[in-house]
Write an enzyme that holds these catalytic residues in place. Sequence first.
Site, short mmCIF file in Angstrom:
data_model
loop_
_atom_site.label_atom_id
_atom_site.label_comp_id
_atom_site.label_asym_id
_atom_site.label_seq_id
_atom_site.Cartn_x
_atom_site.Cartn_y
_atom_site.Cartn_z
N LYS A 68 6.11 14.51 10.77
CA LYS A 68 5.16 14.41 11.89
C LYS A 68 5.87 14.97 13.11
CE LYS A 68 1.24 13.32 13.68
NZ LYS A 68 -0.01 13.99 13.31
N ASP A 70 -0.64 13.32 8.31
CA ASP A 70 -2.10 13.17 8.34
C ASP A 70 -2.75 14.16 7.37
OD1 ASP A 70 -0.97 14.94 10.14
OD2 ASP A 70 -2.38 14.54 11.77
N ASP A 83 5.46 4.37 3.09
CA ASP A 83 4.86 3.05 2.84
C ASP A 83 3.35 3.22 2.74
OD1 ASP A 83 4.34 0.37 2.68
OD2 ASP A 83 5.01 -0.13 4.71
N ASP A 93 0.73 3.46 -0.90
CA ASP A 93 -0.43 2.59 -1.17
C ASP A 93 -1.65 3.45 -1.50
OD1 ASP A 93 1.04 0.28 -0.59
OD2 ASP A 93 -0.65 -0.64 0.46
#
Length: 355
Positions: free
Chosen positions: A189, A222, A246, A250
């Site tokens: 990022k 993103d 993290d 998921d």
Amino acid sequence: MRHHRIAAIPGDGIGPEVVTAALEVLAVLAARDGGFRLDVTSFGWGSDRYRRTGALMPADGVAQLRGFDAILFGAVGAPDVPDHVTLWGLRLAICQGLDQFANVRPTRILPGVQSPLRGIGPDALDWVIVRENSEGEYAGQGGRSHRGQPHEIATETAIFTRTGVERIMRFAFELARARPRRRLTVVTKSNAQRHGLVLWDEIAAEVARDVPEVSWDKMLVDAMTVRMTLHPQSIDTVVATNLHADILSDLAAALAGSIGIAPTANLDPTRRAPSMFEPIHGSAFDITGKGIANPVGTFWSAAMMLDHLGETAAAARLMAAVEGALADPACHTPDLGGTATTRAMTDAVIAGLGR
Ligand code: NAI
Ligand code: MG
């Protein structure tokens, strides 16, 4: 006979349910293999201990764990204890205390499991996400001042060190090299986080020069969520910061069918300390005690543990039994759309281990 000393930390919520199931499967597996033995010591650390004594584990807990060859962990977290207390008091205390800097999260759509993605079959998704597990956004740096005042302030500082970034990049490039497609995506990022993540990008490029066999690309976090959802086939190995990975893992678990399936290894690749293996899910209060927790994430984590201990044949045998059980919808727990119990899935895996 090879002996491996295992520390089991079942923890909270469904943690004890899935760890008990995994230990039962491991015991049968070891007996049928005949070549190795697991000496398991269980530790009753977690939120109950916190309520009794004010600490989730003893002050010398990390030192106690050093004597083991591997750790099998369930989950930690309780409705009446703040999540930052439970997480930092046990899981992060162990990962950081033992410097398990590489968190490895394989994702596959196992046979018999349906991805929520339209038209996506088992071959479309075969990833390994490598999460930096020692610093970044979860370094624990920061503080709070002027509590309760209108000008109250809280800081949460992300830490990126050359040592920390370089070791996780080397680990990820080497892992990518060992996989058939030899492809790595470095998640970043660095457009917005112009210090730490620019260093991250620079070190990725440096390490890439040493591992020319791996083709790699860079992706903003993103945009990565879009790519994972729309073009899962284009991804193989992924490396990302502590926070980014993290979240992405998921998402990966959900895309592969259920969070109840996904495994994790918290590795100390230097093998100075024991590594820790755990399902990625948490303590799942909503289903605790109902006997319906999916134990597959813990079984898969146990297979990763066996691999790490050098018991590769047993690890493969366990995964084959898990895949065999999952192929039968009658063994599916409710998170997979079925009605089976933890017990039924466990029995099916044990039956699949053969004699
Ligand atoms: P969670 O993973 O515990 O649950 C999320 C949802 O997934 C729930 O609906 C749950 O029933 C379902 N689920 C999770 N594991 C499952 C399994 N094996 N079989 C079937 N369904 C399953 O995450 P949540 O609700 O955000 O957190 C609950 C607690 O767990 C919190 O205290 C949190 O801090 C803690 N937590 C601990 C982790 C760890 O120990 N590594 C990781 C994530 C959360
Ligand atoms: Mg998470």
